[in-house]
Design a protein around this motif. Structure first.
Motif, PDB file in Angstrom:
ATOM      1  N   LEU A  27       0.832  -1.201   0.000  1.00 50.39           N
ATOM      2  CA  LEU A  27       0.000   0.000   0.000  1.00 50.39           C
ATOM      3  C   LEU A  27       0.868   1.252   0.000  1.00 50.39           C
ATOM      4  O   LEU A  27       1.684   1.455   0.909  1.00 50.39           O
ATOM      5  CB  LEU A  27      -0.896  -0.006   1.240  1.00 50.39           C
ATOM      6  CG  LEU A  27      -1.940   1.106   1.356  1.00 50.39           C
ATOM      7  CD1 LEU A  27      -3.097   0.838   0.400  1.00 50.39           C
ATOM      8  CD2 LEU A  27      -2.456   1.202   2.788  1.00 50.39           C
ATOM      9  N   GLY A  28       0.705   2.094  -1.013  1.00 55.43           N
ATOM     10  CA  GLY A  28       1.318   3.411  -1.006  1.00 55.43           C
ATOM     11  C   GLY A  28       0.383   4.392  -0.320  1.00 55.43           C
ATOM     12  O   GLY A  28      -0.816   4.405  -0.614  1.00 55.43           O
ATOM     13  N   TYR A  29       0.924   5.208   0.592  1.00 56.52           N
ATOM     14  CA  TYR A  29       0.051   6.062   1.403  1.00 56.52           C
ATOM     15  C   TYR A  29       0.717   7.397   1.676  1.00 56.52           C
ATOM     16  O   TYR A  29       1.926   7.464   1.960  1.00 56.52           O
ATOM     17  CB  TYR A  29      -0.263   5.365   2.731  1.00 56.52           C
ATOM     18  CG  TYR A  29      -1.387   5.998   3.512  1.00 56.52           C
ATOM     19  CD1 TYR A  29      -2.702   5.908   3.080  1.00 56.52           C
ATOM     20  CD2 TYR A  29      -1.129   6.694   4.696  1.00 56.52           C
ATOM     21  CE1 TYR A  29      -3.741   6.476   3.799  1.00 56.52           C
ATOM     22  CE2 TYR A  29      -2.163   7.267   5.425  1.00 56.52           C
ATOM     23  CZ  TYR A  29      -3.472   7.153   4.970  1.00 56.52           C
ATOM     24  OH  TYR A  29      -4.485   7.732   5.677  1.00 56.52           O
ATOM     25  N   VAL A  30      -0.088   8.475   1.613  1.00 53.53           N
ATOM     26  CA  VAL A  30       0.391   9.829   1.882  1.00 53.53           C
ATOM     27  C   VAL A  30      -0.257  10.302   3.178  1.00 53.53           C
ATOM     28  O   VAL A  30      -1.489  10.409   3.251  1.00 53.53           O
ATOM     29  CB  VAL A  30       0.039  10.787   0.719  1.00 53.53           C
ATOM     30  CG1 VAL A  30       0.556  12.191   1.027  1.00 53.53           C
ATOM     31  CG2 VAL A  30       0.621  10.266  -0.591  1.00 53.53           C
ATOM     32  N   ASP A  31       0.556  10.607   4.207  1.00 54.44           N
ATOM     33  CA  ASP A  31      -0.006  10.995   5.496  1.00 54.44           C
ATOM     34  C   ASP A  31      -0.337  12.481   5.536  1.00 54.44           C
ATOM     35  O   ASP A  31      -0.232  13.191   4.519  1.00 54.44           O
ATOM     36  CB  ASP A  31       0.939  10.612   6.641  1.00 54.44           C
ATOM     37  CG  ASP A  31       2.281  11.336   6.574  1.00 54.44           C
ATOM     38  OD1 ASP A  31       2.373  12.383   5.885  1.00 54.44           O
ATOM     39  OD2 ASP A  31       3.239  10.861   7.210  1.00 54.44           O
TER      40      ASP A  31
ATOM     41  N   THR B 296       3.863  13.074   3.581  1.00 55.62           N
ATOM     42  CA  THR B 296       4.974  12.141   3.441  1.00 55.62           C
ATOM     43  C   THR B 296       4.441  10.826   2.894  1.00 55.62           C
ATOM     44  O   THR B 296       3.493  10.249   3.447  1.00 55.62           O
ATOM     45  CB  THR B 296       5.656  11.890   4.802  1.00 55.62           C
ATOM     46  OG1 THR B 296       6.131  13.128   5.313  1.00 55.62           O
ATOM     47  CG2 THR B 296       6.813  10.907   4.655  1.00 55.62           C
ATOM     48  N   GLU B 297       5.027  10.342   1.810  1.00 52.39           N
ATOM     49  CA  GLU B 297       4.561   9.112   1.187  1.00 52.39           C
ATOM     50  C   GLU B 297       5.367   7.923   1.677  1.00 52.39           C
ATOM     51  O   GLU B 297       6.605   7.968   1.728  1.00 52.39           O
ATOM     52  CB  GLU B 297       4.634   9.202  -0.338  1.00 52.39           C
ATOM     53  CG  GLU B 297       4.016   7.995  -1.032  1.00 52.39           C
ATOM     54  CD  GLU B 297       3.822   8.205  -2.523  1.00 52.39           C
ATOM     55  OE1 GLU B 297       3.262   7.292  -3.172  1.00 52.39           O
ATOM     56  OE2 GLU B 297       4.218   9.267  -3.032  1.00 52.39           O
ATOM     57  N   THR B 298       4.672   6.862   2.071  1.00 49.59           N
ATOM     58  CA  THR B 298       5.319   5.635   2.524  1.00 49.59           C
ATOM     59  C   THR B 298       4.703   4.458   1.793  1.00 49.59           C
ATOM     60  O   THR B 298       3.660   4.567   1.150  1.00 49.59           O
ATOM     61  CB  THR B 298       5.141   5.437   4.045  1.00 49.59           C
ATOM     62  OG1 THR B 298       3.734   5.401   4.345  1.00 49.59           O
ATOM     63  CG2 THR B 298       5.797   6.573   4.819  1.00 49.59           C
TER      64      THR B 298
ATOM     65  N   PHE C  55      -6.684   3.513   7.272  1.00 50.13           N
ATOM     66  CA  PHE C  55      -6.099   4.370   6.245  1.00 50.13           C
ATOM     67  C   PHE C  55      -7.218   5.053   5.477  1.00 50.13           C
ATOM     68  O   PHE C  55      -8.152   4.381   5.011  1.00 50.13           O
ATOM     69  CB  PHE C  55      -5.245   3.546   5.270  1.00 50.13           C
ATOM     70  CG  PHE C  55      -4.136   2.762   5.913  1.00 50.13           C
ATOM     71  CD1 PHE C  55      -2.887   3.333   6.088  1.00 50.13           C
ATOM     72  CD2 PHE C  55      -4.355   1.461   6.354  1.00 50.13           C
ATOM     73  CE1 PHE C  55      -1.858   2.608   6.686  1.00 50.13           C
ATOM     74  CE2 PHE C  55      -3.336   0.724   6.946  1.00 50.13           C
ATOM     75  CZ  PHE C  55      -2.084   1.303   7.120  1.00 50.13           C
ATOM     76  N   ARG C  56      -7.136   6.388   5.359  1.00 48.40           N
ATOM     77  CA  ARG C  56      -8.107   7.094   4.519  1.00 48.40           C
ATOM     78  C   ARG C  56      -7.826   6.747   3.075  1.00 48.40           C
ATOM     79  O   ARG C  56      -6.714   6.938   2.575  1.00 48.40           O
ATOM     80  CB  ARG C  56      -7.992   8.607   4.735  1.00 48.40           C
ATOM     81  CG  ARG C  56      -8.763   9.086   5.942  1.00 48.40           C
ATOM     82  CD  ARG C  56      -8.806  10.586   6.018  1.00 48.40           C
ATOM     83  NE  ARG C  56      -9.293  11.210   4.788  1.00 48.40           N
ATOM     84  CZ  ARG C  56      -9.910  12.380   4.740  1.00 48.40           C
ATOM     85  NH1 ARG C  56     -10.131  13.046   5.857  1.00 48.40           N
ATOM     86  NH2 ARG C  56     -10.312  12.887   3.603  1.00 48.40           N
ATOM     87  N   ILE C  57      -8.829   6.236   2.385  1.00 45.78           N
ATOM     88  CA  ILE C  57      -8.608   5.726   1.043  1.00 45.78           C
ATOM     89  C   ILE C  57      -8.289   6.849   0.060  1.00 45.78           C
ATOM     90  O   ILE C  57      -7.582   6.629  -0.933  1.00 45.78           O
ATOM     91  CB  ILE C  57      -9.813   4.881   0.592  1.00 45.78           C
ATOM     92  CG1 ILE C  57      -9.937   3.660   1.511  1.00 45.78           C
ATOM     93  CG2 ILE C  57      -9.676   4.436  -0.854  1.00 45.78           C
ATOM     94  CD1 ILE C  57     -11.086   2.743   1.181  1.00 45.78           C
ATOM     95  N   ASP C  58      -8.748   8.071   0.332  1.00 45.08           N
ATOM     96  CA  ASP C  58      -8.398   9.159  -0.591  1.00 45.08           C
ATOM     97  C   ASP C  58      -6.932   9.572  -0.464  1.00 45.08           C
ATOM     98  O   ASP C  58      -6.441  10.382  -1.258  1.00 45.08           O
ATOM     99  CB  ASP C  58      -9.314  10.370  -0.390  1.00 45.08           C
ATOM    100  CG  ASP C  58      -9.282  10.922   1.024  1.00 45.08           C
ATOM    101  OD1 ASP C  58      -8.521  10.392   1.869  1.00 45.08           O
ATOM    102  OD2 ASP C  58     -10.022  11.883   1.298  1.00 45.08           O
ATOM    103  N   ARG C  59      -6.203   9.010   0.516  1.00 42.63           N
ATOM    104  CA  ARG C  59      -4.767   9.267   0.640  1.00 42.63           C
ATOM    105  C   ARG C  59      -3.918   8.110   0.117  1.00 42.63           C
ATOM    106  O   ARG C  59      -2.696   8.170   0.166  1.00 42.63           O
ATOM    107  CB  ARG C  59      -4.403   9.534   2.105  1.00 42.63           C
ATOM    108  CG  ARG C  59      -4.971  10.829   2.658  1.00 42.63           C
ATOM    109  CD  ARG C  59      -4.567  11.015   4.097  1.00 42.63           C
ATOM    110  NE  ARG C  59      -5.142  12.235   4.657  1.00 42.63           N
ATOM    111  CZ  ARG C  59      -5.244  12.479   5.960  1.00 42.63           C
ATOM    112  NH1 ARG C  59      -4.813  11.576   6.832  1.00 42.63           N
ATOM    113  NH2 ARG C  59      -5.779  13.600   6.395  1.00 42.63           N
ATOM    114  N   VAL C  60      -4.574   7.054  -0.350  1.00 41.03           N
ATOM    115  CA  VAL C  60      -3.847   5.918  -0.909  1.00 41.03           C
ATOM    116  C   VAL C  60      -3.297   6.306  -2.278  1.00 41.03           C
ATOM    117  O   VAL C  60      -4.021   6.831  -3.129  1.00 41.03           O
ATOM    118  CB  VAL C  60      -4.767   4.684  -1.027  1.00 41.03           C
ATOM    119  CG1 VAL C  60      -4.084   3.561  -1.802  1.00 41.03           C
ATOM    120  CG2 VAL C  60      -5.163   4.202   0.372  1.00 41.03           C
ATOM    121  N   SER C  61      -2.007   6.058  -2.483  1.00 40.21           N
ATOM    122  CA  SER C  61      -1.371   6.445  -3.752  1.00 40.21           C
ATOM    123  C   SER C  61      -1.120   5.259  -4.672  1.00 40.21           C
ATOM    124  O   SER C  61      -0.911   5.444  -5.874  1.00 40.21           O
ATOM    125  CB  SER C  61      -0.049   7.162  -3.470  1.00 40.21           C
ATOM    126  OG  SER C  61       0.822   6.332  -2.704  1.00 40.21           O
TER     127      SER C  61
END
Length: 334
Positions: A155-159, A163-165, A194-200
């Protein structure tokens, strides 16, 4: 509830070769307009329902009224259970219908159909929610597919700090809360949302999800939401409430209220959460008819100060003349 109606319509189509909107309306005691809207919703979601136009027309299930539902493809069966079985709205009667329908499915479809029925919940009652249908964000379909298939994902995620992790997670369920969607997943550091609109990005690994045997998405979400609420409102005011005041407190404080047991004098112990002593005292000041605040001392001090200020300001009219004596309250003052 709409999920109950949708399931009832499918079961009705199973037992009859064809139904009309008027027949559905009579059976379910709804309007014909609602019946047509529900039939359209089933078709839009991918359930194999189609309409026959002209005299003697109506709605039919592809493959006819098959009790074994062998006319359904795997994706259609999943679509049906996604529409009919959100975990937050499943009643005991609907659960029984879902179990029967799962048993009627061809064997290869059963596991994923059952997973689809419990793969998401809707939480419209929590703070910040709205009555509007949440708009599906990017990657929602991929995440729901991973939940239903039980597949781990990278899962790519932007907090919040942008910051993307990237991390490998075990997706367990999807939650719709007001306009937002959330993924509930297990990670190396524990259960997370995880908020899905922040999933990259979403990249299935092919490895199976380790899903706890006793996992219940609705219960897990309630625990997560309650923990978030506790962090938002860490301050606790303790009070004794007259029995007839509990309803007032529930309307005023919602999830911030915890109701305890009764005391020897018939009052009920309660805890009300907030994040600021003075603001919480202000919220409680108007409830003197029902509650006596017992702690913490700083909240009681603020209540006394608020009370003195109110008496000083309102014990005389704007021209300085003394007004009537304050009425006696039925409750116990703080």
């Amino acid at each position: 509830m709409r999920a109950d109606r949708l399931m009832a319509i499918v079961l009705l189509l199973q037992h009859r070769e064809q139904v009309t909107a008027a027949e559905v309306a009579r059976e379910l005691e709804i309007s014909e307009r609602t019946a047509r809207r529900d039939l359209d919703a089933l078709g839009t979601a991918g359930v194999p329902v189609y309409s026959v136009q002209g005299r003697g027309g109506g709605w039919r299930l592809v493959g006819g009224a098959r009790t074994d539902l062998s006319g359904l493809t795997a994706s259609e069966a999943r679509a049906l259970f996604l529409v009919a079985g959100p975990a937050s709205s499943v009643t005991p009667a609907l659960k029984a219908a879902l179990r029967k329908l799962v048993r009627a499915l061809p064997e290869p479809f059963r596991a994923q159909a059952a997973a689809a029925a419990s793969s998401h919940v809707t939480d419209p009652q929590r703070r910040g929610s709205s009555r509007a249908e949440p708009r599906p964000p990017r990657f929602l379909a991929e995440l729901q597919d991973a939940v239903i298939r039980g597949i781990q994902i990278r899962l790519g995620y932007v907090d919040r700090e942008r910051t993307e992790t990237e991390r490998t997670v075990h997706p367990l369920g999807i939650v719709a809360k007001g306009p937002s969607w959330y993924l509930v997943a297990d990670t190396e550091t524990g259960r997370r949302t995880f908020r899905i609109d922040r999933v990259s990005s979403v990249d299935p690994t092919g490895d199976p999800v380790h899903r706890p045997d006793d996992f219940d998405l609705a219960e897990s979400w309630r625990a997560i939401a309650d923990e978030v609420e506790r962090k938002r409102t860490p301050l606790e005011a303790r009070a004794m409430c007259a029995p007839h005041g509990i309803g007032v407190l529930r309307m005023g404080f919602g999830a911030r209220l915890e109701v305890g047991g009764s005391t020897t004098d018939g009052r009920i112990e309660v805890v009300i959460r907030g994040n600021d002593e003075y603001i919480l005292a202000g919220e409680l000041a108007g409830l003197v008819d029902w509650i006596e605040v017992t702690g913490p001392p700083r909240v009681r001090d603020h209540l006394a100060s608020i009370g003195n200020a109110l008496v000083e300001r309102y014990s005389s009219d704007p021209n300085g003349r003394r007004t009537a004596q304050p009425r006696q309250f039925s409750g116990v003052s703080a």
